[in-house]
Design a protein around this motif. Structure first.
Motif, PDB file in Angstrom:
ATOM      1  N   TRP A  34       0.987  -1.282  -0.051  1.00 42.28           N
ATOM      2  CA  TRP A  34      -0.152  -0.060  -0.045  1.00 42.28           C
ATOM      3  C   TRP A  34       0.974   1.126   0.239  1.00 42.28           C
ATOM      4  O   TRP A  34       2.190   1.478   0.364  1.00 42.28           O
ATOM      5  CB  TRP A  34      -1.031   0.105   1.166  1.00 42.28           C
ATOM      6  N   THR A  36      -5.805  -9.077   3.905  1.00 41.51           N
ATOM      7  CA  THR A  36      -7.145  -8.828   4.487  1.00 41.51           C
ATOM      8  C   THR A  36      -7.592  -7.497   4.512  1.00 41.51           C
ATOM      9  O   THR A  36      -7.063  -6.658   4.678  1.00 41.51           O
ATOM     10  CB  THR A  36      -7.266  -9.581   5.941  1.00 41.51           C
ATOM     11  N   PRO A  37      -9.158  -7.580   4.471  1.00 41.52           N
ATOM     12  CA  PRO A  37      -9.646  -6.175   4.406  1.00 41.52           C
ATOM     13  C   PRO A  37      -9.477  -5.186   5.816  1.00 41.52           C
ATOM     14  O   PRO A  37      -9.540  -4.023   5.755  1.00 41.52           O
ATOM     15  CB  PRO A  37     -11.209  -6.281   4.337  1.00 41.52           C
ATOM     16  N   LEU A  46      -7.666  -1.876   5.860  1.00 37.00           N
ATOM     17  CA  LEU A  46      -8.361  -0.567   5.748  1.00 37.00           C
ATOM     18  C   LEU A  46      -8.472   0.134   6.951  1.00 37.00           C
ATOM     19  O   LEU A  46      -8.306   1.432   6.976  1.00 37.00           O
ATOM     20  CB  LEU A  46      -9.765  -0.851   5.252  1.00 37.00           C
ATOM     21  N   VAL A  55      -7.221   0.702  -6.481  1.00 37.69           N
ATOM     22  CA  VAL A  55      -7.122  -0.739  -5.917  1.00 37.69           C
ATOM     23  C   VAL A  55      -6.974  -1.673  -7.154  1.00 37.69           C
ATOM     24  O   VAL A  55      -7.319  -1.654  -8.208  1.00 37.69           O
ATOM     25  CB  VAL A  55      -8.129  -1.166  -5.039  1.00 37.69           C
ATOM     26  N   THR A 106     -17.002   0.628  -3.810  1.00 33.89           N
ATOM     27  CA  THR A 106     -16.941  -0.884  -3.370  1.00 33.89           C
ATOM     28  C   THR A 106     -15.983  -1.774  -4.305  1.00 33.89           C
ATOM     29  O   THR A 106     -15.925  -1.452  -5.518  1.00 33.89           O
ATOM     30  CB  THR A 106     -18.289  -1.484  -3.382  1.00 33.89           C
ATOM     31  N   TRP A 122     -10.856 -10.442  -2.066  1.00 34.93           N
ATOM     32  CA  TRP A 122     -11.578  -9.455  -1.497  1.00 34.93           C
ATOM     33  C   TRP A 122     -13.024  -9.640  -2.341  1.00 34.93           C
ATOM     34  O   TRP A 122     -12.872  -9.559  -3.565  1.00 34.93           O
ATOM     35  CB  TRP A 122     -11.428  -8.083  -1.615  1.00 34.93           C
ATOM     36  N   VAL A 148     -16.043  -5.521  -0.743  1.00 37.20           N
ATOM     37  CA  VAL A 148     -15.557  -4.606   0.421  1.00 37.20           C
ATOM     38  C   VAL A 148     -15.674  -3.326   0.075  1.00 37.20           C
ATOM     39  O   VAL A 148     -15.065  -2.664  -0.773  1.00 37.20           O
ATOM     40  CB  VAL A 148     -14.059  -5.146   0.409  1.00 37.20           C
ATOM     41  N   LEU A 169     -15.132   0.512   0.599  1.00 37.19           N
ATOM     42  CA  LEU A 169     -13.926   1.527   1.046  1.00 37.19           C
ATOM     43  C   LEU A 169     -14.251   2.650   1.911  1.00 37.19           C
ATOM     44  O   LEU A 169     -13.516   3.558   2.087  1.00 37.19           O
ATOM     45  CB  LEU A 169     -12.836   1.747   0.015  1.00 37.19           C
TER      46      LEU A 169
END
Length: 398
Positions: free
Chosen positions: A105, A127-128, A131, A156, A164, A173, A176, A178
């Motif tokens: 990221w 994993t989410p 965030l 992304v 989303t 994912w 998910v 955001l």
């Protein structure tokens, strides 16, 4: 008989038109300064057809609004005074870009013109839950910059719709949202990384100056976008550009997206591993890098790369037939495939083109922005929403 209201409404309409013209002139200069960092006031005047007096008046208003400044370059000893450059105001607007790739990221603040003023980067577990950490980093920048932070723009490695992530095979994912990245009162934009990289290449990179640009990138599968007159054609919900899920591949192969025969499965590390008789890799991008690196000394690896490059070229030719771009730009592993197996790529490309296109096919150019493309495109997408009359009104109201 003339309505009694006409004498009073005509001046009002004229005044409104004058304000609109002044606003449009300011927007034009501001957009030019954003698209052409360090352009001079004279450059903007010539490009926009403004008189020097109008350009000076507009520039003065933009300076008063804390949007741009004029930065005089050092004297060179020649005759005359050097023209000052239009640069971002030190108290001007910023956007925050959150770039989420398959394993890493980045969070960056970007000013008008595209310069990154701060940036952090790291890796994530996939994993989410990442965030939550990213939301804290965005909140920190909001606290630091206050009203200067005008938007958050997330890119992304995924198919997105609205804000989303609807499907990210590389991340695992599905559906998910955001929204946690959005600070209170700040708009959030979300885009696919390949599409945003294509936007950047069309405006600032290998496709700059071409009215219609097809951009393709290979990471885990194929992504991209068609950019027309500097605007991405990304569909009704923003999920366009998923070129890797066109049925250009083996129909016997099931893609993680749920479809069969996807082009994705013919061009990345999964395809090369399959050609070499290896099991499906956990990390297709790293596997592709290893095989491409080995191609110079390993004939089997060279053949695997050539097959993937040929498949990339064939799909590229099909898209050229359908979309009629002026130029094709490549990024990510697509540039490595083109550099390592250029003949295979060209053979696939030429064979797929309609006969009348073969004499002068659209040129294929490697990215000039490289891995900075998605971040650059995400920042430009955010500034597109700010460099509008409503955006200027909002800025001036604070």
């Amino acid at each position: 008989m003339q309505p009694t209201t006409q004498p009073t409404t005509q001046p009002t309409t004229t005044a409104h038109s004058a304000r609109a013209l002044r606003s449009q002139g300011a927007l034009a200069v501001l957009r030019h300064a954003h698209a052409h960092p360090s352009a001079t006031r004279a450059d903007a005047a010539r490009a926009l057809g403004l008189s020097s007096g109008s350009a000076a008046e507009i520039t003065a208003r933009l300076k008063a609004a804390r949007l741009i400044e004029e930065d005089a370059p050092p004297r060179t000893g020649g005759r005359g005074r050097p023209s000052p450059s239009l640069v971002p105001h030190p108290e001007g607007p910023l956007v925050c870009v959150v770039d989420i790739s398959h394993e890493g990221w980045r969070v960056a603040c970007v000013e008008l013109g595209g310069r990154v003023v701060s940036e952090d980067a790291g890796r994530h577990s996939g994993t989410p839950a990442v965030l939550d950490d990213l939301a804290e980093r965005v909140a920190d920048r909001r606290a630091l910059h206050g009203r200067r932070l005008r938007a958050v723009s997330a890119c992304v490695a995924a198919a997105v719709s609205g804000t989303t992530v609807v499907q990210a095979s590389g991340l695992g994912w599905d559906d998910v949202g955001l929204e946690p990245l959005r600070p209170p009162g700040v708009p959030l934009l979300v885009g696919n990384d390949a599409s945003l990289a294509g936007l950047a290449e069309a405006r600032r990179g290998a496709g700059a100056g071409a009215p219609v640009v097809l951009h393709l990138t290979v990471e885990v599968g194929v992504g991209g976008v068609l950019v027309v007159d500097g605007r991405p054609i990304d569909g009704a919900t923003g999920a366009g550009g998923e070129f890797g899920h066109l049925p250009f591949g083996d129909p016997a192969l099931r893609c993680p997206c749920g479809a069969s025969g996807c082009w994705d499965l013919q061009v990345d590390g999964r395809a090369m591993a399959r050609t070499l008789g290896r099991p499906a890799p956990r990390d297709p991008r790293t596997e592709a890098e290893r095989i491409i690196a080995a191609a110079s000394s390993d004939p089997a690896a060279s053949d695997a790369v050539a097959q993937a490059a040929h498949a990339l070229g064939r799909g590229m030719g099909g898209l050229v037939n359908a979309l009629d771009p002026e130029v094709v730009t490549l990024s990510g592993l697509a540039t490595d495939l083109a550099a390592t197996a250029p003949a295979a790529l060209d053979d696939g490309y030429t064979a797929a083109l309609m006969r009348y296109r073969r004499a002068a096919p659209p040129p294929v150019r490697p990215s000039t922005l490289g891995p900075r493309g998605p971040l650059t495109g995400a920042a430009d997408a955010a500034f597109d929403t700010l460099l509008t009359e409503a955006g200027l009104d909002s800025w001036n109201a604070n």
